[in-house]
Each structure stands twice: as structure tokens, then as C-alpha cells.
Write an enzyme that holds these catalytic residues in place. Sequence first.
Site, PDB file in Angstrom:
ATOM      1  N   SER A 171      -5.000   1.252   8.710  1.00 24.73           N
ATOM      2  CA  SER A 171      -4.129   1.085   9.879  1.00 24.73           C
ATOM      3  C   SER A 171      -4.520   1.925  11.095  1.00 24.73           C
ATOM      4  O   SER A 171      -3.912   1.765  12.161  1.00 24.73           O
ATOM      5  CB  SER A 171      -2.679   1.405   9.499  1.00 24.73           C
ATOM      6  OG  SER A 171      -2.143   0.370   8.716  1.00 24.73           O
ATOM      7  N   SER A 188       3.770   1.942  11.866  1.00 31.54           N
ATOM      8  CA  SER A 188       2.543   1.262  11.426  1.00 31.54           C
ATOM      9  C   SER A 188       2.843  -0.156  10.945  1.00 31.54           C
ATOM     10  O   SER A 188       2.259  -0.656   9.976  1.00 31.54           O
ATOM     11  CB  SER A 188       1.842   2.056  10.316  1.00 31.54           C
ATOM     12  OG  SER A 188       0.529   1.579  10.119  1.00 31.54           O
ATOM     13  N   LYS A 231      -5.025   0.127  14.362  1.00 29.89           N
ATOM     14  CA  LYS A 231      -3.980  -0.246  15.321  1.00 29.89           C
ATOM     15  C   LYS A 231      -4.111   0.471  16.662  1.00 29.89           C
ATOM     16  O   LYS A 231      -3.599  -0.012  17.673  1.00 29.89           O
ATOM     17  CB  LYS A 231      -2.605  -0.004  14.704  1.00 29.89           C
ATOM     18  CG  LYS A 231      -2.290  -1.010  13.597  1.00 29.89           C
ATOM     19  CD  LYS A 231      -1.128  -0.603  12.716  1.00 29.89           C
ATOM     20  CE  LYS A 231      -0.976  -1.633  11.580  1.00 29.89           C
ATOM     21  NZ  LYS A 231      -0.181  -1.156  10.461  1.00 29.89           N
TER      22      LYS A 231
END
Length: 416
Positions: free
Chosen positions: A62, A126, A65
Amino acid sequence: MKKWLISILSALLIFSSGFGTIIAQADDTQPEINASAALAIDATTGQILYEKNAKQVLPIASISKILAVSVILDEIQAGKISWDTKVTISPEIAAVSADTALSNIVLNQGQQYTVKQLVHAALIKSADGATLALSTMNGDTVTSFNKKMQAKAKAIGVDDAKIYNAVGLQNSDLDTLKVPGMADSVENEMSATDVAKISQYVIKHYPAVLKITATKSEMFDTTTMDNLNEMLPGNASAMTNYTTDGLKTGTSDAAGQSFVGTGTYKGHRIITVILHANDTSRYTQTANLVNYVIGKYIPTTVDSSTSFAKATTVTVPNGKTVKLKTQFTGKMTLWLSTGTSVQNLSHKFLYKSALKDKNGKLTAPIKKNQTVGQVSLSGDNMTFIDGTGAKISLKAKAADAQANIFVRGWRAVFGY
């Protein structure tokens, strides 16, 4: 093993070890960073303060992102969308957001959410569904948004990243949204250097992001989003004299526990990257890294008040004043090893092209307060993430007119 399970194990590890609040201690010894790769840099200059396998390309989960959000922020800045733009949730995005095995905030099919809501969900919680909703708005597909991310990464100076989606999931986790023609097992990969460069870009160009990543808790409709970053002030893994305000966790089987963090020490911002902490908390390793930096280096401000005669006295062969005094303009931080001062650094003048003669020498006339170029400062083992040195501008403290023809002729023969 899914994200939630790894997160629970991480929390148990911290609790069982009696970890509590981390204290930043001075320690000049080389740290044992128990991770596959690690990096620490100054957030402004990119000075490398520690590195371990920093060029090795690894899964980042993640952490992806940050790059996805940077593309969205660019589009907001360009006026293509706004923070208030409404995004309608498709059945596919709704299905991903309802998957409790992923990091998520549930999004209702057909409901509209603002870009602001979705960006906050992506960075605080997230949220995979929220990030995918951003990446597929305005007719984009996962594949077309990937191209935007790849172009953005390249513009930042990242050439070796492997990008398959905006969230860092394995291709198979996207179900009907997965990229065709790619193996189910592929997921985003970058080096610690890549992650640091992208983080540095976002912090420099969109500093307001740090207000989002520093938010410990926020409401998303009726759902409370608690920030996943355990190093924020007041949290279990917070440090006492280092203030963390970002940036992003990454968790998957392949990425392990990964974390790109940023914070300030005595007003100086650094960026840390931990990729795949090996059976230990990513936050423990980040703290070890910060402790090492604080122990080894003294953050030193270089600005107009800095006294460094060798680096601020320039030679003007055709000027009335051959040795012209200048001063630094602007401000930068150099992290110097204990016992080292700015005056111990090497320097190289980089004059403006318009002020150089055919031999590359600085030439008069020069006006008072005119910027004559830059000086590059360097020292032993002082390296920077972009491969260049520390540069700061120089401006003349006084005017320097051209010497008369007889003086110039004399100097041409006998020197100056």
C-alpha cells in the site's frame, strides 16, 4: 496471510515486548536494521543519512498509494478535478471495498463520495476501495491509471518501478478489475530509493498532505477511520524527541511490514523507508534508524549568516575587486558527522552562464546583491539521492565594476 492478520501480529509483537513509547537516543554505532532494505534521507536536500540495499526493487504493497495520490493531486492542481468532485461507486469498486481481508472503508454501490473523502480514506486508513475509486474516476481504467502512475514516477526520477495497480494488491485480489494479460501474482515493486524520491516529491509539492497523514482519527460518513501509523504522537510507537507526521504503511505477504515515514527533529525533516521488516515491527526498525541518524549527525543550517570564507569569496579576473565577497542566499540543512563543521567541507563554484567568460571565469561588471551562481558543498561520504551535491546560491555583497584596460592587460600578462 492477509493484511489484517499481519497488522494484528504486529500489534501483539509491540505489546508483548513492552515496547511503549520509543525514546530517540544518541547512538553513533552502525544500526542493525532488521529489514530487507532501508533508507534515511533529508527531505529537502535528499542527503543520504543511511542506506541498506536501497536500490533493490521489492514489493511495497500500500505504499503505492502515495504515488496514486500524487497523480490525483496533479489533476486537482491542473483543474481537471477538484476536492469536491463527486465519484460514483461502481459495483466492482463496492465489492472490493467490502472485502474485510483488505484494508478498507466500505463504499456503497451507486453512492457518491468526494475526492477529498476518498483521498483521506486512502492516506489515513489505507482504504483499497477508495483508492481504486479515485483511479477509475472520469473514465479511467486500472490499466490507464497505471500509465499515469508510471509516467509520474518517471518524471520524478523513478525508472525501475513495477506498477500494476493504484493500491499495491496482487493482481488476483482485484478480481474483475485486474490487469488483463498479467499473472495473478504480480504486485507493485519499487526500491527504497524510489519510495523516498516519490515521498520527497509529494512533501515538496503538496505539503498539505502531511496534515492528512498526521490525522489520527477522522469520520468517513458514519465510520471512524483510525490512522494505521503507530508512530504518530501519542500512539504506542511514538518517539519522544522526533515528531512523526506521515507517511504510509504497506503490508502484504510479499512486502511484509513496510513503512515510509517522515518527521522532524529539531525542526529538520527526514524521510525514512523500511521495506520488509523481518519478523519485527516496522516501527521498531524506523525508530532504530532515526536513533542512528540523531546519534551520528548534527543537522546544520547553511544560510546567509554562515561564515565560510573559502566558499563565499569568488575570483573576478577582470573586476576592480578580484576577490569579491559573496554570501549564501536561501537556506538548507546539511547533516554533518559529530565533530565536523561546514568549514571542513569541500566546495566548487558553479557560476551562471551569463556571467562567465570564454574560460569559464566569473566576469565583471557585477551588481550588488546580484546572484552570481551557486556553490556545491561536499564532504567525505556525503551523497545525495539524486546523485548531485548540496547546492546553495551566492549573491554579491558589493558591486564590482570592470577594471580598466591597462589593469586587465597587466593581469593578462603577470596574473592577478
